[in-house]
Design a protein around this motif. Structure first.
Motif, PDB file in Angstrom:
ATOM      1  N   ILE A 116     -18.834  25.254  49.187  1.00  0.00           N
ATOM      2  CA  ILE A 116     -17.401  24.977  49.094  1.00  0.00           C
ATOM      3  C   ILE A 116     -16.919  25.005  47.642  1.00  0.00           C
ATOM      4  CG2 ILE A 116     -15.594  23.286  49.580  1.00  0.00           C
ATOM      5  CD1 ILE A 116     -16.698  24.639  52.041  1.00  0.00           C
ATOM      6  N   GLU A 117     -17.743  24.483  46.742  1.00  0.00           N
ATOM      7  CA  GLU A 117     -17.333  24.456  45.334  1.00  0.00           C
ATOM      8  C   GLU A 117     -17.182  25.863  44.773  1.00  0.00           C
ATOM      9  OE1 GLU A 117     -20.002  22.088  43.092  1.00  0.00           O
ATOM     10  OE2 GLU A 117     -19.458  20.198  44.090  1.00  0.00           O
ATOM     11  N   TYR A 150      -9.185  35.946  50.853  1.00  0.00           N
ATOM     12  CA  TYR A 150     -10.365  36.804  50.979  1.00  0.00           C
ATOM     13  C   TYR A 150     -11.431  36.419  49.953  1.00  0.00           C
ATOM     14  CZ  TYR A 150     -13.289  40.942  51.316  1.00  0.00           C
ATOM     15  OH  TYR A 150     -14.368  41.781  51.489  1.00  0.00           O
ATOM     16  N   GLN A 151     -10.998  36.162  48.708  1.00  0.00           N
ATOM     17  CA  GLN A 151     -11.959  35.788  47.669  1.00  0.00           C
ATOM     18  C   GLN A 151     -12.625  34.455  47.990  1.00  0.00           C
ATOM     19  OE1 GLN A 151     -12.908  37.712  45.128  1.00  0.00           O
ATOM     20  NE2 GLN A 151     -11.541  39.316  45.883  1.00  0.00           N
ATOM     21  N   GLY A 152     -11.860  33.510  48.513  1.00  0.00           N
ATOM     22  CA  GLY A 152     -12.448  32.237  48.885  1.00  0.00           C
ATOM     23  C   GLY A 152     -13.427  32.357  50.037  1.00  0.00           C
ATOM     24  N   LEU A 153     -13.045  33.136  51.054  1.00  0.00           N
ATOM     25  CA  LEU A 153     -13.928  33.321  52.202  1.00  0.00           C
ATOM     26  C   LEU A 153     -15.201  34.080  51.830  1.00  0.00           C
ATOM     27  CD1 LEU A 153     -11.211  34.260  54.846  1.00  0.00           C
ATOM     28  CD2 LEU A 153     -12.561  32.156  54.819  1.00  0.00           C
ATOM     29  N   ASP A 154     -15.061  34.972  50.843  1.00  0.00           N
ATOM     30  CA  ASP A 154     -16.215  35.776  50.433  1.00  0.00           C
ATOM     31  C   ASP A 154     -17.270  34.944  49.706  1.00  0.00           C
ATOM     32  OD1 ASP A 154     -17.438  38.336  50.385  1.00  0.00           O
ATOM     33  OD2 ASP A 154     -16.937  38.520  48.253  1.00  0.00           O
ATOM     34  N   VAL A 207     -11.150  30.731  44.419  1.00  0.00           N
ATOM     35  CA  VAL A 207      -9.725  30.673  44.765  1.00  0.00           C
ATOM     36  C   VAL A 207      -8.885  30.376  43.536  1.00  0.00           C
ATOM     37  CG1 VAL A 207      -8.009  29.301  46.014  1.00  0.00           C
ATOM     38  CG2 VAL A 207     -10.065  30.090  47.189  1.00  0.00           C
ATOM     39  N   VAL A 208      -9.331  29.410  42.718  1.00  0.00           N
ATOM     40  CA  VAL A 208      -8.578  29.048  41.515  1.00  0.00           C
ATOM     41  C   VAL A 208      -8.543  30.214  40.525  1.00  0.00           C
ATOM     42  CG1 VAL A 208      -8.531  27.518  39.520  1.00  0.00           C
ATOM     43  CG2 VAL A 208      -9.036  26.589  41.781  1.00  0.00           C
ATOM     44  N   ALA A 266      -1.238  27.270  50.194  1.00  0.00           N
ATOM     45  CA  ALA A 266      -2.157  27.978  51.085  1.00  0.00           C
ATOM     46  C   ALA A 266      -3.607  27.794  50.652  1.00  0.00           C
ATOM     47  CB  ALA A 266      -1.795  29.459  51.128  1.00  0.00           C
ATOM     48  N   SER A 267      -3.849  27.702  49.345  1.00  0.00           N
ATOM     49  CA  SER A 267      -5.212  27.510  48.851  1.00  0.00           C
ATOM     50  C   SER A 267      -5.765  26.163  49.290  1.00  0.00           C
ATOM     51  CB  SER A 267      -5.232  27.618  47.325  1.00  0.00           C
ATOM     52  OG  SER A 267      -4.796  28.898  46.900  1.00  0.00           O
ATOM     53  N   ILE A 268      -4.936  25.131  49.227  1.00  0.00           N
ATOM     54  CA  ILE A 268      -5.365  23.807  49.685  1.00  0.00           C
ATOM     55  C   ILE A 268      -5.680  23.834  51.176  1.00  0.00           C
ATOM     56  CG2 ILE A 268      -4.633  21.415  49.982  1.00  0.00           C
ATOM     57  CD1 ILE A 268      -2.937  21.759  47.456  1.00  0.00           C
TER      58      ILE A 268
END
Length: 256
Positions: free
Chosen positions: A139-140, A129-133, A146-147, A243-245
Motif C-alpha cells: 500500500i505504501e 493506473y499508476q497506483g494499481l500497478d 499516486v503522489v 479520487a486518490s484518497i
C-alpha cells in the motif's frame, strides 16, 4: 430618443385628431417608417464607424508598439484556447470512474481495474493506473506512486500557463513604454518648433495614450481567460486529490 420622438408624434396626431381617420393612419405609418429607416441607418453607421474607428486608432498608435501589443494578444489567446481545450478533455467523471474501478476490483481484481483505467482518458485515470500497478509492492508503494504521478499530472495541467501571465504583465508595460516614448517625441517636436503649439502636444499625447489603452485592453482580455484556466485547473486538482484518497481506501479494503 428617436423612438421617443416617434411616440410623441403619434400621440400629437391622435390628440389633435381634426383630420379624418385615413389621414391619421397614413401619417402614423409615414412617421414610423421614417423613424425606423433612420434608426437602421444610424445603427449601420455606428457599426461601420466602430470598426473604422478601431482601425484608425490602431494605426495612429504606431505600428511598432501596437504591433507588439497585438502579438501579445494573439499568442496569449492561442495558448489560452489550447489550455482550455486540453483541460476540458482532461475532465473526468470521477465518481463514475471510482465506481467502475471498485466494481472491477470486486469482480476481476487489480488487472480488471487497470483495464478500466486504461480505457478511460484523463489524469485521474492515469493516477489510478499508476497506483494499481504498484499494489503488488504494498500500500505504501502504491501511495507513493499516486503522489508522485499526481505531481506529474499537475505539471501537465499547468503547462504554458505562465506564458499567459507573462503576456498579461507585458501588454500594459509595452503600452506604458509607448506612452513615455510618445511623450518624449512630443517634447522633441516642441523643442524643434521652438514654440508651444497645442497641436504638437495634443498629437503626441494622443498617440502615446493609445498604446496604453490597447495594452490595458489586451491585459484585461487575457486576465479573464487566465482566471478561468486557473479555476479549471484547481477543480481538476481537487478531483485528483479526492479520487486518490478514495483509491487508497479501496486498495486497503481489497487487501483486507
Amino acid at each position: 430618443m428617436k423612438r421617443l420622438f416617434s411616440i410623441l408624434a403619434i400621440a400629437c396626431i391622435m390628440a389633435f385628431g381634426t383630420v379624418n381617420a385615413s389621414t391619421n393612419a397614413n401619417t402614423t405609418t409615414i412617421v414610423n417608417t421614417v423613424v425606423s429607416a433612420q434608426e437602421d441607418g444610424a445603427a449601420d453607421a455606428e457599426d461601420l464607424g466602430f470598426h473604422q474607428e478601431l482601425k484608425k486608432r490602431f494605426i495612429e498608435g504606431g505600428p511598432g508598439f501596437m504591433g507588439i501589443v497585438l502579438l501579445c494578444l494573439i499568442l496569449g489567446l492561442a495558448i489560452a484556447i489550447e489550455r482550455i481545450i486540453f483541460l476540458n478533455l482532461s475532465t473526468t467523471n470521477t465518481k463514475k470512474l471510482t465506481q467502475n474501478v471498485e466494481d472491477a476490483l470486486a469482480s476481476g481484481g487489480v488487472e480488471a481495474a487497470k483495464e478500466v483505467c486504461r480505457n478511460t482518458k484523463g489524469p485521474v485515470a492515469s493516477i489510478f493506473y499508476q497506483g494499481l500497478d504498484r499494489t503488488d509492492e504494498g500500500i505504501e508503494a502504491a501511495e507513493k506512486a499516486v503522489v508522485a504521478y499526481g505531481g506529474v499530472q499537475m505539471g501537465q495541467l499547468e503547462k504554458n500557463v505562465s506564458w499567459i501571465s507573462l503576456f498579461i504583465a507585458l501588454a500594459p508595460m509595452l503600452g506604458f513604454m509607448g506612452t513615455v516614448i510618445g511623450m518624449i517625441q512630443a517634447f522633441d517636436k516642441i523643442e524643434a518648433a521652438g514654440d508651444m503649439q497645442p497641436s504638437l502636444v495634443a498629437g503626441g499625447i494622443k498617440v502615446a495614450l493609445l498604446t496604453t489603452v490597447f495594452g490595458l485592453i489586451v491585459a484585461i482580455i487575457l486576465q479573464i481567460f487566465y482566471n478561468y484556466i486557473i479555476s479549471k485547473i484547481d477543480a481538476i486538482v481537487n478531483d485528483m486529490e479526492d479520487a486518490s484518497i478514495t483509491l487508497m481506501d479501496l486498495l486497503i479494503r481489497q487487501k483486507k
